[in-house]
Design an enzyme around this catalytic site. Structure first.
Site, PDB file in Angstrom:
ATOM      1  N   ASP A   1       9.235   2.377   1.829  1.00  0.00           N
ATOM      2  CA  ASP A   1       8.079   3.141   2.285  1.00  0.00           C
ATOM      3  C   ASP A   1       7.889   2.829   3.769  1.00  0.00           C
ATOM      4  OD1 ASP A   1       5.546   3.985   3.049  1.00  0.00           O
ATOM      5  OD2 ASP A   1       4.570   3.394   1.180  1.00  0.00           O
TER       6      ASP A   1
ATOM      7  N   PHE B   1       0.863  -1.189   0.000  1.00  0.00           N
ATOM      8  CA  PHE B   1       0.000   0.000   0.000  1.00  0.00           C
ATOM      9  C   PHE B   1       0.894   1.232   0.000  1.00  0.00           C
ATOM     10  CE2 PHE B   1      -2.353   3.515   1.863  1.00  0.00           C
ATOM     11  CZ  PHE B   1      -3.482   3.510   1.059  1.00  0.00           C
TER      12      PHE B   1
ATOM     13  N   LYS C   1       2.743   9.596   8.467  1.00  0.00           N
ATOM     14  CA  LYS C   1       1.928   9.247   9.637  1.00  0.00           C
ATOM     15  C   LYS C   1       2.419   9.828  10.987  1.00  0.00           C
ATOM     16  CE  LYS C   1      -0.884   5.534   7.887  1.00  0.00           C
ATOM     17  NZ  LYS C   1      -0.535   5.034   6.566  1.00  0.00           N
TER      18      LYS C   1
HETATM   19  C1  LIG Z   1      -0.805   5.260   5.152  1.00  0.00           C
HETATM   20  C2  LIG Z   1       0.218   4.824   4.173  1.00  0.00           C
HETATM   21  C3  LIG Z   1       0.489   5.565   3.006  1.00  0.00           C
HETATM   22  C4  LIG Z   1      -0.336   6.753   2.590  1.00  0.00           C
HETATM   23  O1  LIG Z   1      -0.211   7.828   3.470  1.00  0.00           O
HETATM   24  P1  LIG Z   1      -1.247   9.046   3.366  1.00  0.00           P
HETATM   25  O2  LIG Z   1      -0.718  10.032   4.381  1.00  0.00           O
HETATM   26  O3  LIG Z   1      -2.596   8.528   3.689  1.00  0.00           O
HETATM   27  O4  LIG Z   1      -1.165   9.572   1.982  1.00  0.00           O
HETATM   28  C5  LIG Z   1       1.521   5.160   2.195  1.00  0.00           C
HETATM   29  N1  LIG Z   1       2.247   4.075   2.501  1.00  0.00           N
HETATM   30  C6  LIG Z   1       2.015   3.340   3.600  1.00  0.00           C
HETATM   31  C7  LIG Z   1       2.878   2.163   3.899  1.00  0.00           C
HETATM   32  C8  LIG Z   1       0.980   3.678   4.469  1.00  0.00           C
HETATM   33  O5  LIG Z   1       0.719   2.922   5.548  1.00  0.00           O
END
Ligand SMILES: *Cc1c(COP(=O)(O)O)cnc(C)c1O
Length: 398
Positions: free
Chosen positions: A224, A139, A253
């Protein structure tokens, strides 16, 4: 002030319907607790989906925000911003990174990373070198670029055409990754632990093997760490567990303890491919969010939060494993530090709803994995309280 049901009725009129929301209206938080508009208390093991790593309204983060808010809220990135500079210094001092680009969310941080790998690789190797390999069940966000990067069909439905240039491979399988490389491949982008995809920890040695493959083929490695960075796994960054360093890392986050912020941390020579005028963000790294970020990282590094995360992560895992022994529909426990997943052979959504009714906030990914991402300041007593609630719900499932 309306009560919860009045707020929900008002929201039904004018809020876009992009979320299937639970009937909860939080209005105040402190530590691991939230209170709703009717004054009811909740134990929060979701923490804004791994955002409130220091708990709700940590006094040092609130003080930093209040202090900065009274001095300067916003100024343009045409100028130099001291809070942003200081936050970048802290991030680089504690990571592999040489430079940081600030933005406002995880998706934006990943967009910056995707622009970086394309531009660097095209300039170095030629026009066709733009493909990025990502993992199935990954994701990476909700923009058109990041849903294209995400290895899950459900986020793409209805939004075709996708941005070209992504290939997906099973997470944890280094051989599959190697086989997917073509002359057009420029980068590999992975979560060191997959969050939304069901709390998936890669097998030992996988990330090292990926690093080696990237080195052999001249590929840029992007991690990520939007969900698992900033202390969530018990180390400041999740890659530290595996003895490998990426070339680019994305954060968001929990980076500012609640307020919105994103960052791309990267090393030279890659990061300087994004020269003046190639990328930007009006709000990225603004004084207010950067001040919250500095305060958050100082608390994480200096107030024993990482140590608590390791100890409470071990304790929560033991308590979850006790439940696994007693309830046959619990099929697996996995995770690292304080991101733990409990896989069920029954519907997880129903458990989440029952937990909410009993004053406990958790969530469920991929339909059957309960995800526990409490604040990293959580106590044994709070874990015991959570387990007792879950035990009560599980006992009714038989
Ligand atoms: C939450 C998340 C995102 C997206 O972050 P947003 O601030 O909602 O755009 C991207 N990568 C990972 C692994 C995430 O958990």
């Amino acid at each position: 002030m309306s009560n919860s049901s009045e707020w929900i009725a008002r929201g039904d009129q004018h809020i876009a319907k992009t979320y299937g929301r639970y009937p909860l209206v939080p209005v105040r938080g402190a530590g691991c607790r939230l209170w709703d508009a009717d004054g009811r208390e909740y134990l929060d093991f979701l923490a804004g989906v791994a955002v409130n790593n220091l708990g709700h309204c940590h006094p040092k983060v609130v003080a930093a925000l209040q202090d900065q808010a009274a001095r300067l809220l916003h100024c343009s990135n045409y100028y130099h911003i001291p809070q942003q500079i200081e936050l970048a210094e802290i991030l680089c001092a504690h990571s592999f990174g040489d430079r940081v680009f600030f933005c406002n969310s995880g998706a934006e941080a990943n967009e910056a990373a995707m622009k970086l790998v394309r531009k660097y690789s095209r300039e170095k190797y030629g026009e066709n070198r733009f493909e990025v390999i990502t993992a199935l069940a990954s994701f990476h966000g909700r923009t058109i670029g990041t849903i294209s990067a995400t290895g899950q069909e459900k986020v793409k439905t209805g939004f075709a055409p996708m941005v070209p240039g992504f290939k997906y491979v099973p997470f944890g399988d280094a051989q599959a990754l190697k086989s997917a490389i073509s002359p057009n491949t420029c980068a590999v982008m992975l979560e060191p632990v997959q969050g939304e995809g069901g709390v998936n920890v890669p097998p030992a040695g996988y990330l090292q093997a990926v690093r080696q493959i990237c080195d052999e083929h001249g590929l840029i490695l992007v991690f990520d760490e939007v969900q698992v960075g900033c202390g969530r796994t018990g180390k400041l960054f999740a890659y530290e567990h595996d003895g490998v360093e990426p070339d680019v890392m994305t954060l968001a986050k929990a980076l500012a303890g609640g307020p919105p912020i994103g960052a791309m941390v990267a090393r030279e020579p890659f990061v300087s491919t994004l020269g003046p005028g190639t990328h930007g963000s009006t709000f990225g790294g603004n004084p207010l969010m950067a001040a919250a970020g500095i305060a958050t990282l100082k608390v994480l590094l200096e107030d024993g939060v990482l140590e608590n995360c390791v100890a409470m992560g071990d304790y929560l895992r033991i308590r979850l494993e006790e439940l696994q022994l007693r309830y046959p529909f619990v099929t697996a426990i996995r995770g690292r530090g304080l991101i733990l997943g409990m896989e069920l052979s029954i519907d997880g959504g129903e458990i989440v709803t029952k937990a909410l009714q009993r004053g406990l906030l958790i969530n469920c990914t991929v339909g059957c994995v309960l995800r526990f991402v409490p604040p990293l300041i959580v106590s044994r007593a709070e874990i015991d309280e959570m387990i007792a609630i879950l035990d009560g719900i599980f006992a009714e499932q038989r």
